[in-house]
Scaffold this motif. Structure first.
Motif, PDB file in Angstrom:
ATOM      1  N   VAL A   1       0.501  -0.733   0.716  1.00 45.51           N
ATOM      2  CA  VAL A   1       0.069  -0.335  -0.157  1.00 45.51           C
ATOM      3  C   VAL A   1       1.305   0.875   0.105  1.00 45.51           C
ATOM      4  O   VAL A   1       1.485   1.359   0.751  1.00 45.51           O
ATOM      5  N   THR A   2       0.740   2.615  -0.739  1.00 41.56           N
ATOM      6  CA  THR A   2       1.314   3.239  -1.045  1.00 41.56           C
ATOM      7  C   THR A   2       0.047   4.376  -0.663  1.00 41.56           C
ATOM      8  O   THR A   2       0.085   4.459  -1.427  1.00 41.56           O
ATOM      9  N   ASP A   3       0.771   5.304  -0.383  1.00 45.03           N
ATOM     10  CA  ASP A   3       0.216   6.809  -0.158  1.00 45.03           C
ATOM     11  C   ASP A   3      -1.131   6.628   0.807  1.00 45.03           C
ATOM     12  O   ASP A   3      -1.622   6.715   0.561  1.00 45.03           O
ATOM     13  N   ASP A   4      -1.059   5.721   1.900  1.00 41.83           N
ATOM     14  CA  ASP A   4      -1.631   5.436   2.569  1.00 41.83           C
ATOM     15  C   ASP A   4      -2.327   6.393   3.473  1.00 41.83           C
ATOM     16  O   ASP A   4      -1.788   7.055   4.231  1.00 41.83           O
ATOM     17  N   PRO A   5      -3.762   6.367   3.069  1.00 43.05           N
ATOM     18  CA  PRO A   5      -4.598   7.988   4.044  1.00 43.05           C
ATOM     19  C   PRO A   5      -4.701   7.598   5.405  1.00 43.05           C
ATOM     20  O   PRO A   5      -4.357   8.764   6.491  1.00 43.05           O
ATOM     21  N   ALA A   6      -4.669   6.304   5.834  1.00 40.26           N
ATOM     22  CA  ALA A   6      -4.971   5.872   6.644  1.00 40.26           C
ATOM     23  C   ALA A   6      -3.862   6.247   7.796  1.00 40.26           C
ATOM     24  O   ALA A   6      -3.528   6.518   8.840  1.00 40.26           O
ATOM     25  N   ASN A   7      -1.980   6.696   6.983  1.00 40.29           N
ATOM     26  CA  ASN A   7      -0.726   6.886   8.222  1.00 40.29           C
ATOM     27  C   ASN A   7      -1.142   8.553   8.648  1.00 40.29           C
ATOM     28  O   ASN A   7      -0.544   8.995   9.331  1.00 40.29           O
ATOM     29  N   VAL A   8      -2.424   8.947   8.116  1.00 39.69           N
ATOM     30  CA  VAL A   8      -2.325  10.500   8.796  1.00 39.69           C
ATOM     31  C   VAL A   8      -2.482  10.612  10.257  1.00 39.69           C
ATOM     32  O   VAL A   8      -2.243  11.181  11.266  1.00 39.69           O
ATOM     33  N   TYR A   9      -3.302   9.186  11.279  1.00 43.44           N
ATOM     34  CA  TYR A   9      -3.839   8.984  12.125  1.00 43.44           C
ATOM     35  C   TYR A   9      -2.764   7.490  12.406  1.00 43.44           C
ATOM     36  O   TYR A   9      -3.234   7.451  13.811  1.00 43.44           O
ATOM     37  N   ASP A  10      -2.550   6.802  11.699  1.00 42.17           N
ATOM     38  CA  ASP A  10      -1.698   5.128  12.329  1.00 42.17           C
ATOM     39  C   ASP A  10      -0.900   5.052  11.264  1.00 42.17           C
ATOM     40  O   ASP A  10      -0.545   4.178  10.176  1.00 42.17           O
ATOM     41  N   ARG A  11       0.778   5.315  12.270  1.00 40.48           N
ATOM     42  CA  ARG A  11       1.603   5.434  11.759  1.00 40.48           C
ATOM     43  C   ARG A  11       1.869   4.416  10.535  1.00 40.48           C
ATOM     44  O   ARG A  11       2.573   3.605  11.908  1.00 40.48           O
ATOM     45  N   SER A  12       2.399   4.266   9.125  1.00 41.10           N
ATOM     46  CA  SER A  12       2.938   3.381   9.421  1.00 41.10           C
ATOM     47  C   SER A  12       4.849   4.047   8.374  1.00 41.10           C
ATOM     48  O   SER A  12       5.575   2.964   7.924  1.00 41.10           O
TER      49      SER A  12
ATOM     50  N   ILE B   1      -2.702   6.130  27.306  1.00 40.90           N
ATOM     51  CA  ILE B   1      -3.898   5.027  26.130  1.00 40.90           C
ATOM     52  C   ILE B   1      -5.168   6.090  26.126  1.00 40.90           C
ATOM     53  O   ILE B   1      -5.267   6.152  28.158  1.00 40.90           O
ATOM     54  N   GLN B   2      -5.113   6.568  25.847  1.00 38.32           N
ATOM     55  CA  GLN B   2      -6.300   7.637  26.192  1.00 38.32           C
ATOM     56  C   GLN B   2      -8.149   6.670  26.087  1.00 38.32           C
ATOM     57  O   GLN B   2      -8.134   6.052  25.450  1.00 38.32           O
ATOM     58  N   LYS B   3      -8.177   7.424  26.919  1.00 39.09           N
ATOM     59  CA  LYS B   3     -10.098   6.606  26.839  1.00 39.09           C
ATOM     60  C   LYS B   3     -10.906   7.001  26.248  1.00 39.09           C
ATOM     61  O   LYS B   3     -11.618   5.830  25.944  1.00 39.09           O
ATOM     62  N   ASP B   4     -11.160   8.154  26.062  1.00 39.01           N
ATOM     63  CA  ASP B   4     -11.978   9.255  24.385  1.00 39.01           C
ATOM     64  C   ASP B   4     -11.284   8.924  23.337  1.00 39.01           C
ATOM     65  O   ASP B   4      -9.950   9.741  22.916  1.00 39.01           O
ATOM     66  N   GLN B   5     -10.826   7.851  22.088  1.00 35.82           N
ATOM     67  CA  GLN B   5      -9.936   7.997  21.448  1.00 35.82           C
ATOM     68  C   GLN B   5     -11.202   8.522  19.688  1.00 35.82           C
ATOM     69  O   GLN B   5     -10.805   8.413  19.015  1.00 35.82           O
ATOM     70  N   SER B   6     -12.187   9.219  20.139  1.00 37.34           N
ATOM     71  CA  SER B   6     -13.242   9.549  19.003  1.00 37.34           C
ATOM     72  C   SER B   6     -12.879  10.591  18.257  1.00 37.34           C
ATOM     73  O   SER B   6     -12.930  10.787  17.088  1.00 37.34           O
ATOM     74  N   THR B   7     -11.790  11.229  18.395  1.00 36.78           N
ATOM     75  CA  THR B   7     -10.860  12.316  17.471  1.00 36.78           C
ATOM     76  C   THR B   7      -9.456  11.683  17.229  1.00 36.78           C
ATOM     77  O   THR B   7      -8.851  10.769  18.095  1.00 36.78           O
ATOM     78  N   GLN B   8      -9.217  12.266  16.461  1.00 39.61           N
ATOM     79  CA  GLN B   8      -7.541  12.208  15.735  1.00 39.61           C
ATOM     80  C   GLN B   8      -6.903  11.473  16.533  1.00 39.61           C
ATOM     81  O   GLN B   8      -5.750  11.261  17.088  1.00 39.61           O
ATOM     82  N   ALA B   9      -6.967  13.453  17.289  1.00 39.88           N
ATOM     83  CA  ALA B   9      -5.365  13.575  18.188  1.00 39.88           C
ATOM     84  C   ALA B   9      -5.307  12.786  19.095  1.00 39.88           C
ATOM     85  O   ALA B   9      -4.697  11.994  19.653  1.00 39.88           O
TER      86      ALA B   9
END
Length: 306
Positions: free
Chosen positions: A65-76, A133-141
């Motif tokens: 997978v190249t240029d995976d948009p998920a990399n913004v919130y889930d680093r590879s 680990i955050q309890k509320d992970q509903s945001t990207q941050a």
């Protein structure tokens, strides 16, 4: 005779030494001294992932997978503006350095350069300000803040510090993905139908989900796309089979189900769940590597500055 022999040996050794000096003077080879203490270090850093996803039935896929948009919130792979913390540990002290990526290089943030200490060990962490680990992970941050990556301890005697290959950053926590679909066999590929209704009141509950403790803990997961019924969450790597209860409302109907997760460090567990005849049905679990893609990515360097 013994004295004469000793003198001859001394003369011969002196002659060999002179020849060695003469050869060195005429040779094109250059002897390079290793860098000294306090020399600024060049940093290379990348994230360890894997090409192969090991699935529940034992099959493997090597899709890249190249240029995976998920990399913004889930680093590879690291991206511009990422920051890592590098800790240099000597027998006598320990010091942290903050480094930032500009999309090409790593650079120390601050006035004190990251310098060489012979015999010191270096470890790196991302995010640089990881707490828990955050309890509320509903945001990207909050999701990204929960996604701890660390390097093994590395050493340097050359002026280069490589958090690459066997020393690359590794995911420390556990990832869970929840995928919801409709009635099985509706889609052209035989999978469940896409759900386009409204989800609400979605809670995820289990023992020690974000602390690893013995108490029941409730979490919120991250939904990257509002029109896709997929949630991701980072949970504590308990290394123990854990029952996780799901409760949600979909189009004004309440649903619940329980899944079981081994919660191994660095693993990604995907659960497929189908909404059919007003019942939420767990439809299989897949154990995957954290991300598809190159075996290691990133590769930003620092340019040493004095």
């Amino acid at each position: 005779m013994k004295t004469v022999n000793l003198q001859i040996r001394t003369v011969r050794l002196a002659g060999l030494f002179c020849l060695l000096l003469a050869w060195t003077a005429c040779s094109d080879e250059t002897v390079i001294d290793p860098p000294g203490e306090d020399t600024p270090i060049m940093i290379r850093a990348e994230i360890c992932t894997s090409d192969a996803d090991t699935r529940a039935d034992g099959r493997e896929t090597t899709e890249t997978v190249t240029d995976d948009p998920a990399n913004v919130y889930d680093r590879s792979s690291f991206i511009a503006n990422d920051k890592i913390r590098v800790t240099r540990t000597n027998p006598s002290d320990s010091k942290d350095y903050l480094l930032g990526a500009d999309g090409k290089n790593w650079a120390v943030i601050g006035t004190a350069p990251l310098t060489l200490r012979i015999g010191a060990s270096y470890e790196a962490t991302f995010p640089h300000d990881y707490k828990n680990i955050q309890k509320d992970q509903s945001t990207q941050a909050n999701y990204l803040a929960s996604n701890l990556l660390k390097s093994p301890a590395a050493t340097s005697s050359s002026g280069e510090l490589n958090f690459t290959g066997d020393n690359a950053f590794v995911h420390q926590n556990t990832k869970i993905t929840l995928v919801f679909t409709g009635k099985a066999g509706v889609a052209a590929d035989g999978t469940g139908a896409k759900l386009t209704g409204t989800f609400s009141n979605f809670t995820i509950t289990g023992t020690g989900l974000y602390t690893g403790g013995a108490s029941s803990e409730q979490m919120s997961f991250y939904r990257p796309e509002a029109n896709v019924a997929t949630w991701h969450g980072i949970v504590y790597p308990k290394k123990a089979s854990t029952d996780i209860s799901l409760a949600l409302t979909y189009d004004n109907v309440k649903y619940s189900a329980t899944i079981k997760c081994p919660m191994e460090a660095g693993k990604h567990y995907r659960y497929d769940l189908k909404i059919e005849n007003d019942i939420l049905i767990p439809d299989g679990m897949t154990i995957e590597n954290w991300k598809s893609g190159e075996s290691y990515t990133g590769g930003f360097d620092t340019t040493p500055t004095s």
